[in-house]
Enzyme design. Structure first.
Site, PDB file in Angstrom:
ATOM      1  N   ASN A   8       0.861  -1.193   0.000  1.00  0.00           N
ATOM      2  CA  ASN A   8       0.000   0.000   0.000  1.00  0.00           C
ATOM      3  C   ASN A   8       0.898   1.244   0.000  1.00  0.00           C
ATOM      4  O   ASN A   8       1.406   1.637   1.042  1.00  0.00           O
ATOM      5  CB  ASN A   8      -0.902  -0.036   1.243  1.00  0.00           C
ATOM      6  CG  ASN A   8      -1.691   1.250   1.434  1.00  0.00           C
ATOM      7  OD1 ASN A   8      -1.781   2.075   0.531  1.00  0.00           O
ATOM      8  ND2 ASN A   8      -2.256   1.422   2.626  1.00  0.00           N
ATOM      9  N   HIS A  86      -9.685   1.128   4.712  1.00  0.00           N
ATOM     10  CA  HIS A  86      -8.417   1.388   5.416  1.00  0.00           C
ATOM     11  C   HIS A  86      -8.678   2.405   6.526  1.00  0.00           C
ATOM     12  O   HIS A  86      -9.477   3.334   6.345  1.00  0.00           O
ATOM     13  CB  HIS A  86      -7.372   1.919   4.429  1.00  0.00           C
ATOM     14  CG  HIS A  86      -6.009   1.987   5.041  1.00  0.00           C
ATOM     15  ND1 HIS A  86      -5.649   2.997   5.896  1.00  0.00           N
ATOM     16  CD2 HIS A  86      -4.955   1.154   4.968  1.00  0.00           C
ATOM     17  CE1 HIS A  86      -4.411   2.769   6.317  1.00  0.00           C
ATOM     18  NE2 HIS A  86      -3.965   1.663   5.766  1.00  0.00           N
ATOM     19  N   GLU A 156      -5.341  -4.867  10.638  1.00  0.00           N
ATOM     20  CA  GLU A 156      -4.363  -3.800  10.864  1.00  0.00           C
ATOM     21  C   GLU A 156      -4.722  -3.027  12.133  1.00  0.00           C
ATOM     22  O   GLU A 156      -5.592  -2.138  12.089  1.00  0.00           O
ATOM     23  CB  GLU A 156      -4.368  -2.811   9.688  1.00  0.00           C
ATOM     24  CG  GLU A 156      -4.035  -3.422   8.359  1.00  0.00           C
ATOM     25  CD  GLU A 156      -3.515  -2.370   7.372  1.00  0.00           C
ATOM     26  OE1 GLU A 156      -2.364  -2.498   6.953  1.00  0.00           O
ATOM     27  OE2 GLU A 156      -4.241  -1.421   7.069  1.00  0.00           O
ATOM     28  N   GLY A 162       2.155   2.718  10.854  1.00  0.00           N
ATOM     29  CA  GLY A 162       3.109   3.817  10.737  1.00  0.00           C
ATOM     30  C   GLY A 162       3.779   4.223  12.040  1.00  0.00           C
ATOM     31  O   GLY A 162       4.390   5.283  12.115  1.00  0.00           O
ATOM     32  N   SER A 198       3.225  -1.515  10.382  1.00  0.00           N
ATOM     33  CA  SER A 198       4.665  -1.465  10.675  1.00  0.00           C
ATOM     34  C   SER A 198       5.436  -2.719  10.285  1.00  0.00           C
ATOM     35  O   SER A 198       6.399  -3.080  10.956  1.00  0.00           O
ATOM     36  CB  SER A 198       4.901  -1.117  12.152  1.00  0.00           C
ATOM     37  OG  SER A 198       4.455   0.197  12.414  1.00  0.00           O
ATOM     38  N   GLY A 220       4.585   1.963   4.602  1.00  0.00           N
ATOM     39  CA  GLY A 220       5.846   2.680   4.422  1.00  0.00           C
ATOM     40  C   GLY A 220       6.917   1.908   3.663  1.00  0.00           C
ATOM     41  O   GLY A 220       7.497   2.417   2.690  1.00  0.00           O
TER      42      GLY A 220
END
Ligand code: PGA
Length: 236
Positions: A8, A86, A156, A162, A198, A220
């Site tokens: 993503n 999301h 998630e 993040g 993460s 990320g």
């Protein structure tokens, strides 16, 4: 052991960096387990390289919806999936249950796989209400829908996105095991369940030890070429 790698890329990178990642992906021999989710303008760069999808989709099929992108539009570019619900979209776009249900229905009707995101907030985690929260997130959207075995679920935890923090392996294993049992018992489906939040080169080997995890939704690190490559190599 193969794990799915879903990237993503959020709103992190521009054309040149996307193209750099596309070139890196071409050097990987077996790309069957990779699905990339770039920003809309870059979707087609992944065509014929890996499967790809959008980070969100409109709850409407067609019409006067300035700024929105429809299921049929992403399909016409060759997309095979779309992320739905999301936590950033839920929050930033004030998505309602009805919106999420419409998106999933339209995707399933058009043979595009929804990647449905669920997860508890830090407060809910600390109150030990994770399962209650995610069962409610699933049932409020899934009840009454058909073809749910074509949905992929991404677990998630909002507090892990993040932040560099993750639940323990035991917690992820247990939560995902419970999600799988819940959708099997309630809807009779064997959905694929991803973990997201993460995931990085630092923890991928540790996370790979969790049997119940079918793969990852990576934010990320999926926009950083070398990090993505490292993760993919550990998941092939
Ligand atoms: P992260 O994001 O890997 O940057 O934590 C995951 C996601 O939001 O899907």
């Amino acid at each position: 052991m193969t794990k799915l790698v879903f990237g993503n890329q959020k709103m992190y990178i521009n054309k040149e960096e996307v193209l750099g990642i596309v070139e890196m992906l071409k050097t990987i021999e077996n790309r069957d387990n990779i699905v990339m989710f770039p920003s809309y303008p870059f979707l087609e760069y992944y065509k014929d390289v890996v499967r790809f999808g959008s980070q969100d989709v409109s709850a409407y099929l067609k019409g006067a919806y300035t700024g929105e992108v429809s299921v049929s539009q992403i399909k016409s570019l060759g997309a095979s999936c779309s992320i739905v619900g999301h936590s950033e979209c839920r929050k930033n776009h004030n998505e309602t249950i009805e919106t999420l249900r419409n998106k999933i229905t339209l995707l399933l009707e058009n043979d595009i796989t929804p990647v449905f995101c669920i997860g508890e907030s830090l407060e809910e985690y600390e109150k030990n209400t994770t399962l209650e929260v995610i069962y409610n997130q699933i049932s409020s959207v899934f009840d009454g829908l058909n073809n749910l075995d074509n949905v992929i679920i991404a677990y998630e935890p909002v507090w892990a996105i993040g932040t560099g923090k993750t639940p323990t392996n035991e917690e992820i294993d247990s939560t995902i095991g419970n999600i799988k049992n819940y959708v099997k018992d309630k809807y009779g489906v064997n959905d694929i369940v991803l973990y997201g939040g993460s995931v990085s080169p630092k923890n991928i080997e540790e996370l790979n030890k969790i049997d119940n995890v079918d793969g990852y939704l990576i934010g990320g690190s999926s926009s950083i070429k070398d990090e993505l490559k490292y993760i993919i190599e550990k998941c092939i």
